[in-house]
Write a protein that holds these residues in place. Sequence first.
Motif, short mmCIF file in Angstrom:
data_model
loop_
_atom_site.label_atom_id
_atom_site.label_comp_id
_atom_site.label_asym_id
_atom_site.label_seq_id
_atom_site.Cartn_x
_atom_site.Cartn_y
_atom_site.Cartn_z
N GLU A 1 11.19 51.75 31.76
CA GLU A 1 12.39 51.87 30.91
C GLU A 1 12.20 53.06 30.14
N MET B 1 13.54 55.92 32.80
CA MET B 1 14.92 55.95 33.08
C MET B 1 15.55 56.54 31.84
N LYS B 2 15.01 56.67 30.46
CA LYS B 2 15.66 57.25 29.53
C LYS B 2 15.46 58.91 30.08
N VAL C 1 15.46 59.94 32.91
CA VAL C 1 16.59 60.17 33.92
C VAL C 1 17.81 60.47 33.18
N ASP C 2 18.35 59.94 32.17
CA ASP C 2 19.70 60.01 31.40
C ASP C 2 19.51 61.18 31.03
N VAL C 3 18.41 62.09 30.29
CA VAL C 3 18.57 63.21 30.00
C VAL C 3 18.58 64.31 30.97
N ARG D 1 20.16 64.09 33.72
CA ARG D 1 21.61 63.96 34.32
C ARG D 1 22.44 64.59 33.35
N ALA D 2 22.20 64.13 31.96
CA ALA D 2 23.13 64.51 30.86
C ALA D 2 23.22 66.22 31.00
N SER E 1 16.25 60.37 39.36
CA SER E 1 17.30 61.20 39.11
C SER E 1 18.59 61.39 40.42
N ASP F 1 21.49 56.68 43.25
CA ASP F 1 22.30 56.33 42.63
C ASP F 1 22.41 54.69 42.45
#
Length: 385
Positions: free
Chosen positions: A72, A75-76, A78-80, A82-83, A108, A111
Amino acid sequence: MNQFNFYNPTKIIFGRDRFNELDHLVPKDAKVLVLYGGGSVKKFGTLDRVLAALPNREILEFGGIEANPRYETLMKAVDVVRAEKIDFLLAVGGGSVIDGTKFIALASYYDGDGLDLLRDRSITANLKQALPLAAVLTLAATGSEMNRGGVVSSPIGKLGFGNDLVFPKFSLVDPSLTFTLPETQVANGVVDTFVHVMEQYMTYPAEGRFQDRTSEGILKTLIEIGRATIDNPTDYDLRANLVWCATMGLNGLIGAGVPQDWATHRIGHELTALFGIDHAKTLAIIMPSLWNIMRDTKREKLLQYGERVLNITTGSEEDRIDQIIETTRQFFESLGIKTRLSDYGIGADQIDSILAALELHNMTALGERGEITLEISRKILEGAI
Ligand code: NZQ
Ligand code: ZN
């Protein structure tokens, strides 16, 4: 000797005070995410040294990667990635931070559901794209700084993955960064390295003379320096030897062309997932019992290790194997690592839950010949109480 491919592209920058080299190692135009764990790198100044060595770059930080990194949390990150359109990952920490960073590098670009990458090793192994990553190592144990694998704790278990794309581009390996480790983490590093070598050595003879003798050299070195480096935490040369043994113990070199076991690790991962026991400690619990149960199939290599590493040469074969197992257990105990499930408050009544987890994860034919069924794992666990 079996056929093999050997590939290891990681550049190792080894030695004290080489942070200034980060500036030319990390691509100049990269937007960098620096990743770290629960705070040791802040407390001991390593993070500041890394940031100071990377001037004039866009740098973001992601801290809080746990020991036995959690899906978990990763995956946070990974969000960073991508953003923020990150294009280089720099892990600063031990195996957990480096493994976590490898997972982020792959996830990252994936999909689908990130858990797929743990559920099915073949999906992960076949991914064709990952972010480039590198490491600044603060704990010698896993070899993650120079290999293609990682392990992540997730809702579906503590599971491994691997892909050539996540070999670090470089790893800064400065033994003095490990001086601040608590004793038990240094001991963990000695034991994890010892067992990595054993997973690639303690099988059956395969005419891997270089691999065997290199493994025996690492094992002898660990026995020689293990306690000493715990007792003398700022002795650079002792620590440098431990660190280099750890890196070379799991970078593909000694395992090329020879059979490998890994059952101790697979069973050990369930102990970490279920009971939170440190990775290396799970290995110290399982391996002596596994050798005892598998003594017939491992007989020749057990005797070879006894003779070449421990100087155990007298007595009947059975007596020698008993001595070899006991001496190895005593080595772990001498480092302050307990070797029985009961030392960690785990009793026979919990064995069924460990076996259920092994079954769930398809760990039902382990070992160099796939002979370690659930029934044999039960015997190993019973012998480890
Ligand atoms: O989180 P912080 O605050 O940084 O503290 C860490 C952590 O609590 C601390 N630490 C690290 N460097 C330090 C330090 N404390 C003081 N001074 C320093 N210089 O040590 C604690 C343990 O760190 P961790 O990274 O979890 O330890 P280790 O390197 O043993 O990594 C264990 C993980 O690697 C996996 C294990 O399963 C486990 O999840 N493994 C990875 C492998 C691989 N990639 O090839 C193979 C191994 O068999 C293993 O499975
Ligand atoms: Zn390990």
